[in-house]
Motif scaffolding. Structure first.
Motif, PDB file in Angstrom:
ATOM      1  N   THR A  53      27.984  31.969 -41.299  1.00 37.98           N
ATOM      2  CA  THR A  53      26.551  31.469 -41.286  1.00 37.98           C
ATOM      3  C   THR A  53      26.149  31.728 -39.857  1.00 37.98           C
ATOM      4  OG1 THR A  53      26.649  30.380 -42.959  1.00 37.98           O
ATOM      5  CG2 THR A  53      24.787  29.727 -42.048  1.00 37.98           C
ATOM      6  N   ALA A  54      26.873  31.290 -38.854  1.00 37.16           N
ATOM      7  CA  ALA A  54      26.613  31.156 -37.548  1.00 37.16           C
ATOM      8  C   ALA A  54      26.362  32.678 -37.015  1.00 37.16           C
ATOM      9  CB  ALA A  54      27.464  30.536 -36.674  1.00 37.16           C
ATOM     10  N   THR A  55      27.419  33.498 -37.520  1.00 36.91           N
ATOM     11  CA  THR A  55      27.345  34.964 -37.301  1.00 36.91           C
ATOM     12  C   THR A  55      25.743  35.431 -37.714  1.00 36.91           C
ATOM     13  OG1 THR A  55      29.793  35.339 -37.803  1.00 36.91           O
ATOM     14  CG2 THR A  55      28.250  37.218 -37.746  1.00 36.91           C
ATOM     15  N   ILE A  56      25.437  35.241 -38.762  1.00 44.09           N
ATOM     16  CA  ILE A  56      24.315  35.732 -39.422  1.00 44.09           C
ATOM     17  C   ILE A  56      23.165  35.094 -38.288  1.00 44.09           C
ATOM     18  CG2 ILE A  56      22.523  35.666 -41.233  1.00 44.09           C
ATOM     19  CD1 ILE A  56      24.914  35.644 -43.137  1.00 44.09           C
ATOM     20  N   ASP A  57      23.058  33.958 -37.985  1.00 41.96           N
ATOM     21  CA  ASP A  57      22.226  33.354 -37.158  1.00 41.96           C
ATOM     22  C   ASP A  57      21.899  34.235 -35.760  1.00 41.96           C
ATOM     23  OD1 ASP A  57      21.594  31.500 -39.272  1.00 41.96           O
ATOM     24  OD2 ASP A  57      22.905  29.867 -38.380  1.00 41.96           O
ATOM     25  N   HIS A  58      23.040  34.399 -35.258  1.00 43.10           N
ATOM     26  CA  HIS A  58      23.049  35.076 -33.996  1.00 43.10           C
ATOM     27  C   HIS A  58      22.398  36.597 -33.945  1.00 43.10           C
ATOM     28  CE1 HIS A  58      24.769  32.321 -31.410  1.00 43.10           C
ATOM     29  NE2 HIS A  58      25.662  31.843 -32.313  1.00 43.10           N
ATOM     30  N   PHE A  59      22.867  37.105 -35.249  1.00 47.53           N
ATOM     31  CA  PHE A  59      22.267  38.379 -35.457  1.00 47.53           C
ATOM     32  C   PHE A  59      20.900  38.404 -35.956  1.00 47.53           C
ATOM     33  CE2 PHE A  59      26.534  39.789 -35.216  1.00 47.53           C
ATOM     34  CZ  PHE A  59      26.548  40.865 -34.669  1.00 47.53           C
ATOM     35  N   VAL A  60      20.423  37.433 -36.293  1.00 48.59           N
ATOM     36  CA  VAL A  60      19.131  37.249 -36.749  1.00 48.59           C
ATOM     37  C   VAL A  60      18.189  37.017 -35.451  1.00 48.59           C
ATOM     38  CG1 VAL A  60      17.185  35.717 -37.709  1.00 48.59           C
ATOM     39  CG2 VAL A  60      19.126  36.561 -39.244  1.00 48.59           C
ATOM     40  N   LYS A  61      18.716  35.995 -34.634  1.00 52.60           N
ATOM     41  CA  LYS A  61      18.191  35.847 -33.069  1.00 52.60           C
ATOM     42  C   LYS A  61      18.085  37.234 -32.506  1.00 52.60           C
ATOM     43  CE  LYS A  61      19.527  31.112 -32.798  1.00 52.60           C
ATOM     44  NZ  LYS A  61      20.391  30.062 -32.094  1.00 52.60           N
ATOM     45  N   ALA A  62      19.010  38.317 -32.401  1.00 51.53           N
ATOM     46  CA  ALA A  62      19.165  39.428 -31.909  1.00 51.53           C
ATOM     47  C   ALA A  62      18.011  40.426 -32.279  1.00 51.53           C
ATOM     48  CB  ALA A  62      20.561  40.140 -31.893  1.00 51.53           C
ATOM     49  N   LYS A  63      17.552  40.158 -33.411  1.00 45.82           N
ATOM     50  CA  LYS A  63      16.698  41.294 -34.123  1.00 45.82           C
ATOM     51  C   LYS A  63      15.550  41.517 -33.185  1.00 45.82           C
ATOM     52  CE  LYS A  63      16.116  41.708 -38.527  1.00 45.82           C
ATOM     53  NZ  LYS A  63      15.995  41.276 -40.001  1.00 45.82           N
ATOM     54  N   PRO A  64      14.726  40.669 -32.912  1.00 47.09           N
ATOM     55  CA  PRO A  64      13.586  40.869 -32.120  1.00 47.09           C
ATOM     56  C   PRO A  64      13.830  41.614 -30.486  1.00 47.09           C
ATOM     57  CG  PRO A  64      13.644  38.387 -32.448  1.00 47.09           C
ATOM     58  CD  PRO A  64      14.881  39.107 -33.150  1.00 47.09           C
ATOM     59  N   PRO A  92      25.024  39.143 -46.595  1.00 46.45           N
ATOM     60  CA  PRO A  92      25.151  37.719 -46.814  1.00 46.45           C
ATOM     61  C   PRO A  92      26.478  37.279 -46.371  1.00 46.45           C
ATOM     62  CG  PRO A  92      24.428  39.182 -48.870  1.00 46.45           C
ATOM     63  CD  PRO A  92      24.907  39.950 -47.624  1.00 46.45           C
ATOM     64  N   ALA A  93      26.564  35.842 -46.084  1.00 49.92           N
ATOM     65  CA  ALA A  93      27.615  35.320 -45.494  1.00 49.92           C
ATOM     66  C   ALA A  93      28.836  35.283 -46.393  1.00 49.92           C
ATOM     67  CB  ALA A  93      27.367  33.725 -45.276  1.00 49.92           C
ATOM     68  N   ASP A  94      28.731  35.140 -47.542  1.00 48.56           N
ATOM     69  CA  ASP A  94      29.852  35.444 -48.533  1.00 48.56           C
ATOM     70  C   ASP A  94      30.619  36.905 -48.746  1.00 48.56           C
ATOM     71  OD1 ASP A  94      27.625  36.308 -50.109  1.00 48.56           O
ATOM     72  OD2 ASP A  94      28.426  35.022 -51.952  1.00 48.56           O
ATOM     73  N   GLU A  95      29.923  37.997 -48.194  1.00 46.56           N
ATOM     74  CA  GLU A  95      30.105  38.971 -48.298  1.00 46.56           C
ATOM     75  C   GLU A  95      30.890  39.708 -46.962  1.00 46.56           C
ATOM     76  OE1 GLU A  95      27.178  41.882 -49.770  1.00 46.56           O
ATOM     77  OE2 GLU A  95      26.841  40.537 -51.360  1.00 46.56           O
ATOM     78  N   GLU A  98      34.932  40.447 -46.966  1.00 45.78           N
ATOM     79  CA  GLU A  98      35.355  41.660 -47.782  1.00 45.78           C
ATOM     80  C   GLU A  98      34.680  42.986 -47.207  1.00 45.78           C
ATOM     81  OE1 GLU A  98      34.373  43.672 -52.441  1.00 45.78           O
ATOM     82  OE2 GLU A  98      34.437  41.537 -52.065  1.00 45.78           O
ATOM     83  N   ALA A  99      33.394  42.766 -46.801  1.00 47.48           N
ATOM     84  CA  ALA A  99      32.967  43.960 -45.721  1.00 47.48           C
ATOM     85  C   ALA A  99      33.779  44.252 -44.695  1.00 47.48           C
ATOM     86  CB  ALA A  99      31.583  43.769 -45.589  1.00 47.48           C
ATOM     87  N   PHE A 100      34.283  43.498 -43.952  1.00 44.88           N
ATOM     88  CA  PHE A 100      35.203  43.412 -42.777  1.00 44.88           C
ATOM     89  C   PHE A 100      36.440  44.467 -43.322  1.00 44.88           C
ATOM     90  CE2 PHE A 100      39.022  42.334 -40.406  1.00 44.88           C
ATOM     91  CZ  PHE A 100      38.328  42.725 -39.087  1.00 44.88           C
ATOM     92  N   ALA A 101      36.763  44.058 -44.371  1.00 41.32           N
ATOM     93  CA  ALA A 101      38.191  44.803 -45.001  1.00 41.32           C
ATOM     94  C   ALA A 101      37.826  46.040 -45.520  1.00 41.32           C
ATOM     95  CB  ALA A 101      38.776  43.746 -45.824  1.00 41.32           C
TER      96      ALA A 101
END
Length: 123
Positions: A53-64, A92-95, A98-101
């Motif tokens: 979830t924190a990963t996603i938050d940082h990438f959302v902050k990086a978007k602009p 999504p955080a729950d993916e 699996e996506a990494f793998a």
């Protein structure tokens, strides 16, 4: 005849290294890349700690920042970084695990983000 000479002089001066109106200078481009990469590196660190979830938050902050970088820069790498940032922001955080793998897209964007935003660099 003098207005024509003055006009010609302005045209010559305009092509001699003065920034164009509305054009980005290299400092602006570098700043946008650095801001993007700061958030990307934080997102990677969160991912490595399995804080998806924190990963996603940082990438959302990086978007602009990434959008600004892509708008300012003519280089393909800016567009590639924006695409990678958007992918990770929207995954999504729950993916994540699996996506990494198993995801080729995940690996493609991992190469882009690590390649452009490795520790100690901006882009």
């Amino acid at each position: 005849m003098r207005p024509l000479v003055a006009c010609a002089a302005l045209v010559v001066l305009a092509g001699c290294g003065f920034p164009s109106i509305g054009g980005a200078d290299q400092d602006e481009i570098d700043d946008a890349a650095a801001q993007t990469c700061a958030e990307v590196r934080s997102g990677i660190a969160a991912f490595n700690e399995r804080k998806y979830t924190a990963t996603i938050d940082h990438f959302v902050k990086a978007k602009p920042f990434a959008k600004r970088y892509a708008e300012l820069s003519d280089e393909k790498k800016a567009d590639d970084l924006l695409e990678a940032v958007e992918y990770y922001a929207n995954l999504p955080a729950d993916e994540y695990r699996e996506a990494f793998a198993s995801s080729r897209q995940f690996q493609k964007y991992k190469e882009i983000t690590l390649g452009q935003c490795e520790t100690g660099t901006s882009a």
